[in-house]
Design an enzyme around this catalytic site. Structure first.
Site, PDB file in Angstrom:
ATOM      1  N   HIS A  40       0.837  -1.211   0.000  1.00 15.50           N
ATOM      2  CA  HIS A  40       0.000   0.000   0.000  1.00 15.50           C
ATOM      3  C   HIS A  40       0.868   1.255   0.000  1.00 15.50           C
ATOM      4  O   HIS A  40       1.732   1.408   0.858  1.00 15.50           O
ATOM      5  CB  HIS A  40      -0.910  -0.036   1.235  1.00 15.50           C
ATOM      6  CG  HIS A  40      -1.714   1.207   1.404  1.00 15.50           C
ATOM      7  ND1 HIS A  40      -1.754   1.915   2.579  1.00 15.50           N
ATOM      8  CD2 HIS A  40      -2.487   1.889   0.517  1.00 15.50           C
ATOM      9  CE1 HIS A  40      -2.530   2.964   2.424  1.00 15.50           C
ATOM     10  NE2 HIS A  40      -2.988   2.984   1.190  1.00 15.50           N
ATOM     11  N   HIS A  65      -7.821   8.751  -2.641  1.00 14.64           N
ATOM     12  CA  HIS A  65      -8.392   7.477  -3.076  1.00 14.64           C
ATOM     13  C   HIS A  65      -9.656   7.643  -3.900  1.00 14.64           C
ATOM     14  O   HIS A  65      -9.986   6.782  -4.708  1.00 14.64           O
ATOM     15  CB  HIS A  65      -8.740   6.618  -1.859  1.00 14.64           C
ATOM     16  CG  HIS A  65      -7.558   6.292  -1.009  1.00 14.64           C
ATOM     17  ND1 HIS A  65      -7.106   7.120  -0.018  1.00 14.64           N
ATOM     18  CD2 HIS A  65      -6.701   5.233  -1.034  1.00 14.64           C
ATOM     19  CE1 HIS A  65      -6.045   6.585   0.556  1.00 14.64           C
ATOM     20  NE2 HIS A  65      -5.764   5.457  -0.042  1.00 14.64           N
ATOM     21  N   ARG A 142       3.065  19.292  -1.535  1.00  4.72           N
ATOM     22  CA  ARG A 142       2.804  17.868  -1.678  1.00  4.72           C
ATOM     23  C   ARG A 142       2.743  17.301  -0.254  1.00  4.72           C
ATOM     24  O   ARG A 142       3.768  16.995   0.362  1.00  4.72           O
ATOM     25  CB  ARG A 142       3.925  17.204  -2.494  1.00  4.72           C
ATOM     26  CG  ARG A 142       3.623  15.815  -3.027  1.00  4.72           C
ATOM     27  CD  ARG A 142       3.606  14.785  -1.964  1.00  4.72           C
ATOM     28  NE  ARG A 142       3.528  13.426  -2.485  1.00  4.72           N
ATOM     29  CZ  ARG A 142       2.542  12.573  -2.179  1.00  4.72           C
ATOM     30  NH1 ARG A 142       1.554  12.936  -1.398  1.00  4.72           N
ATOM     31  NH2 ARG A 142       2.567  11.341  -2.648  1.00  4.72           N
ATOM     32  N   CYS A 195       9.633  17.512  -6.397  1.00 11.14           N
ATOM     33  CA  CYS A 195       8.948  16.276  -6.025  1.00 11.14           C
ATOM     34  C   CYS A 195       9.430  15.162  -6.955  1.00 11.14           C
ATOM     35  O   CYS A 195       9.616  15.391  -8.159  1.00 11.14           O
ATOM     36  CB  CYS A 195       7.448  16.465  -6.193  1.00 11.14           C
ATOM     37  SG  CYS A 195       6.495  14.966  -5.932  1.00 11.14           S
ATOM     38  N   TYR A 331       8.881   5.700  -3.266  1.00 14.31           N
ATOM     39  CA  TYR A 331       9.905   6.495  -3.951  1.00 14.31           C
ATOM     40  C   TYR A 331      11.002   5.610  -4.519  1.00 14.31           C
ATOM     41  O   TYR A 331      12.168   5.942  -4.501  1.00 14.31           O
ATOM     42  CB  TYR A 331      10.443   7.585  -3.008  1.00 14.31           C
ATOM     43  CG  TYR A 331       9.385   8.652  -2.771  1.00 14.31           C
ATOM     44  CD1 TYR A 331       9.282   9.756  -3.617  1.00 14.31           C
ATOM     45  CD2 TYR A 331       8.445   8.519  -1.767  1.00 14.31           C
ATOM     46  CE1 TYR A 331       8.282  10.699  -3.448  1.00 14.31           C
ATOM     47  CE2 TYR A 331       7.430   9.461  -1.592  1.00 14.31           C
ATOM     48  CZ  TYR A 331       7.365  10.549  -2.435  1.00 14.31           C
ATOM     49  OH  TYR A 331       6.366  11.480  -2.281  1.00 14.31           O
TER      50      TYR A 331
HETATM   51  C1  HEM Z   1      -2.185   6.330  -0.880  1.00 12.73           C
HETATM   52  C2  HEM Z   1      -4.728   2.451  -2.342  1.00 12.73           C
HETATM   53  C3  HEM Z   1      -6.805   2.173   2.074  1.00 12.73           C
HETATM   54  C4  HEM Z   1      -4.077   5.911   3.575  1.00 12.73           C
HETATM   55  C5  HEM Z   1      -2.754   5.341  -1.672  1.00 12.73           C
HETATM   56  C6  HEM Z   1      -2.529   5.211  -3.089  1.00 12.73           C
HETATM   57  C7  HEM Z   1      -3.225   4.123  -3.503  1.00 12.73           C
HETATM   58  C8  HEM Z   1      -3.902   3.567  -2.342  1.00 12.73           C
HETATM   59  C9  HEM Z   1      -3.298   3.570  -4.929  1.00 12.73           C
HETATM   60  C10 HEM Z   1      -1.671   6.146  -3.959  1.00 12.73           C
HETATM   61  C11 HEM Z   1      -2.509   7.309  -4.348  1.00 12.73           C
HETATM   62  C12 HEM Z   1      -1.777   8.366  -5.175  1.00 12.73           C
HETATM   63  O1  HEM Z   1      -0.693   8.778  -4.790  1.00 12.73           O
HETATM   64  O2  HEM Z   1      -2.339   8.757  -6.212  1.00 12.73           O
HETATM   65  C13 HEM Z   1      -5.505   2.043  -1.275  1.00 12.73           C
HETATM   66  C14 HEM Z   1      -6.440   0.940  -1.303  1.00 12.73           C
HETATM   67  C15 HEM Z   1      -7.012   0.865  -0.052  1.00 12.73           C
HETATM   68  C16 HEM Z   1      -6.442   1.926   0.752  1.00 12.73           C
HETATM   69  C17 HEM Z   1      -6.703   0.047  -2.506  1.00 12.73           C
HETATM   70  C18 HEM Z   1      -8.041  -0.071   0.504  1.00 12.73           C
HETATM   71  C19 HEM Z   1      -8.320  -1.219   0.105  1.00 12.73           C
HETATM   72  C20 HEM Z   1      -6.272   3.192   2.853  1.00 12.73           C
HETATM   73  C21 HEM Z   1      -6.676   3.490   4.216  1.00 12.73           C
HETATM   74  C22 HEM Z   1      -5.913   4.548   4.633  1.00 12.73           C
HETATM   75  C23 HEM Z   1      -5.022   4.906   3.538  1.00 12.73           C
HETATM   76  C24 HEM Z   1      -7.731   2.721   4.964  1.00 12.73           C
HETATM   77  C25 HEM Z   1      -5.879   5.302   5.923  1.00 12.73           C
HETATM   78  C26 HEM Z   1      -6.250   4.853   7.062  1.00 12.73           C
HETATM   79  C27 HEM Z   1      -3.301   6.322   2.504  1.00 12.73           C
HETATM   80  C28 HEM Z   1      -2.368   7.423   2.564  1.00 12.73           C
HETATM   81  C29 HEM Z   1      -1.840   7.546   1.272  1.00 12.73           C
HETATM   82  C30 HEM Z   1      -2.448   6.508   0.454  1.00 12.73           C
HETATM   83  C31 HEM Z   1      -2.024   8.256   3.775  1.00 12.73           C
HETATM   84  C32 HEM Z   1      -0.864   8.599   0.769  1.00 12.73           C
HETATM   85  C33 HEM Z   1       0.548   8.174   0.787  1.00 12.73           C
HETATM   86  C34 HEM Z   1       1.404   9.312   0.237  1.00 12.73           C
HETATM   87  O3  HEM Z   1       0.871  10.397  -0.076  1.00 12.73           O
HETATM   88  O4  HEM Z   1       2.591   9.097   0.134  1.00 12.73           O
HETATM   89  N1  HEM Z   1      -3.592   4.340  -1.249  1.00 12.73           N
HETATM   90  N2  HEM Z   1      -5.528   2.607  -0.029  1.00 12.73           N
HETATM   91  N3  HEM Z   1      -5.283   4.071   2.474  1.00 12.73           N
HETATM   92  N4  HEM Z   1      -3.314   5.773   1.239  1.00 12.73           N
HETATM   93 FE1  HEM Z   1      -4.422   4.189   0.626  1.00 12.73          FE
END
Ligand code: HEM
Length: 485
Positions: A40, A65, A142, A195, A331
């Site tokens: 993730h 998301h 960012r 970035c 990264y």
């Molecule tokens: C980033 C998928 C659940 C927190 C992402 C990204 C994807 C993803 C593809 C990259 C988005 C981008 O940069 O365009 C998923 C999937 C999930 C899920 C498929 C569930 C099945 C969650 C949950 C949380 C979470 C439950 C928080 C409690 C985050 C955070 C980022 C992120 C904080 C940003 C990371 C960054 O900016 O470096 N997720 N996510 N995600 N997700 Fe999820």
């Protein structure tokens, strides 16, 4: 998928550990995300918060998301069933009360916003080169999480933890913001930050990548002031490279109040010519909240994500920082042939530190129509930069897709020491309007490429450097313009 089984909310709740399998609900669908958790982009600890539950409330916090095709693609393969219709209702959040972004500092309306929660916004081309020093308000933003406002308010409490974590022992001391300002010399450095995803949009033209589709404005320049990291390390008892080696210190880890973690190699921190600082000022004022107040690690020549905002602690260690931004895939640049994360040993791939040589055409812009006269010249300008302090020594510009080249004049930034050129170099060039058989060409493909002090050049095509996370796109930058005489 209609023939998949139906589960009650209670059954889903029972699947909240790696052993039992990790299930989540999204809408009326049930997914088994056990295999995905380690991959993730937001880290395993974040996604685990939703184990056995509905993801929607969490996605209200992390809205990148919502409507994101990469998320849909991941989930598409993982559905195992449907939520019992009796259990579907009741997941709305009282956002007015709970919105962690309610007190978020405002971003300037001129920025192009990719996501608002958390903020991912870039400076538009029309403003990128108005000033060699980017005004604070126009800096690209960012964020990975909400701005940790509750931790960075209350001047008297602001402090920095300094820790040494080696061989199972951990010692810490605390310096207040005031200590940092009064007990250490103030050191300034003008540094451009980029970035790792700048120009990701150009890679998406080859194949989809996972991440924000940045154009050319995830880059900005500022004069930073603060305490030399080298001085802080001395204060922590590290006398120099030999001493660090003896003690087994290999990495300097930064931790942010928002939970971000990243690290840089000790070699960069201890290099007296490396100019790494712990900054408290940005362009002559306290660092704005959205840019990392009160303290930000400024690691010149190194990808933006290592320049940790809202700095809470610095830890010296034999290991890199934990977390998805350092050890995870976020990264890391894989081979163009890696199309899914299960086919790569992420841990064995180094994370990005120094950035490759870059240049971009800022004016004219892609798709623009220019009024021209045959005897006149096309005025083209842009920015160039390279990581590691390597100055840009030449920028070549072509208006025939790279068959012939014109050398640009290097402008602001060209006076920098080529071994410590942390800031970008602006360039411009005038090229005669192309005329063949008495007629002005109607369309031109303008492209540019820079060469740095180590004679690194930019790759010709994005295809050869395409990578799943869409990082470090430094292929020749093209703009297509129409000429009208
Ligand atoms: C980033 C998928 C659940 C927190 C992402 C990204 C994807 C993803 C593809 C990259 C988005 C981008 O940069 O365009 C998923 C999937 C999930 C899920 C498929 C569930 C099945 C969650 C949950 C949380 C979470 C439950 C928080 C409690 C985050 C955070 C980022 C992120 C904080 C940003 C990371 C960054 O900016 O470096 N997720 N996510 N995600 N997700 Fe999820």
């Amino acid at each position: 998928g209609r023939d998949l089984p139906v589960f009650s909310r209670g059954e889903v709740e029972g699947h909240d550990t790696l052993e039992k399998g990790i299930w989540v609900i999204c809408g009326d669908k049930v997914y088994d995300i056990t295999e995905f958790v380690q991959n993730h982009p937001g880290g395993a600890s974040k996604i685990m918060l939703a184990a056995g539950k509905s993801v929607e409330p969490f996605w209200q916090i992390y809205q990148q998301h919502l409507g994101n095709p990469a998320v849909q693609e991941i989930l598409g393969d993982l559905q195992i069933g449907w939520l019992d219709p009796k259990d579907v209702a009741g997941m709305e959040l009282d956002l007015d009360r709970n919105d962690p972004y309610a007190r978020e500092p405002k971003t300037h309306p001129a920025l192009s916003v990719h996501y608002a929660k958390p903020v991912n916004a870039e400076i538009p081309p029309s403003l990128l080169m108005d000033s060699w020093i980017t005004p604070n308000d126009l800096w690209y933003v960012r964020h990975h999480h909400p701005v940790p406002v509750e931790h960075i308010e209350g001047r008297d409490k602001l402090s920095l933890e300094l820790g040494v974590s080696l061989g199972g022992s951990h010692t810490t001391q605390v310096l207040s913001l005031q200590d940092l300002k009064e007990k250490f010399e103030k050191k300034k450095v003008v540094a451009t930050m980029q970035c790792g995803g700048n120009r990701r949009g150009g890679l998406n033209g080859v194949d989809d990548t996972k991440g924000t589709s940045w154009d050319v404005g995830a880059i900005s320049n500022a004069e930073w002031a603060g305490v030399s990291l080298l001085e802080l390390l001395r204060h922590m008892g590290v006398e120099g490279p030999e001493d660090a080696e003896k003690k087994g210190i290999k990495h300097v880890q930064f931790e942010s109040h928002d939970g971000m973690t990243a690290s840089i190699p000790i070699e960069k921190a201890l290099n007296p010519y490396g100019d790494t600082i712990i900054a408290y000022e940005m362009n002559g004022v306290d660092i704005p909240k959205k840019n990392g107040y009160p303290l930000r690690a400024i690691v010149p020549g190194v990808v933006g994500v290592r320049n940790v905002k809202w700095l809470k602690s610095i830890t010296l260690s034999s290991e890199e920082a934990e977390g998805p931004w350092q050890r995870g895939m976020n990264y890391k640049v894989f081979s163009p042939s890696v199309k899914d994360l299960n086919s790569v040993d992420i841990a064995s791939v180094p994370t990005i530190q120094e950035q490759p040589v870059q240049s971009v055409i800022v004016s004219p812009q892609d798709g623009e129509t220019l009024e021209v006269v045959p005897e006149e010249e096309l005025e083209i300008k842009g920015y160039s930069w390279s990581g590691g302090g390597r100055g840009v020594i030449r920028v070549d510009v072509s208006i025939d897709s790279g068959k012939s080249w014109h050398t640009a004049t290097l402008k602001e930034g060209s006076e920098q020491n080529p071994m410590r050129a942390w800031a970008w170099t602006f360039w411009e060039v005038s090229i005669p309007v192309p005329v063949s058989q008495g007629k002005v060409a109607t369309k031109v493909d303008i492209c540019c490429k820079a060469t740095d002090y180590a004679h690194n050049c930019q790759p010709e095509t994005p295809d050869s450097i395409w990578n799943l996370r869409g990082l470090n796109n430094n292929s020749w930058h093209h703009v297509n313009v129409n000429l009208d005489d």
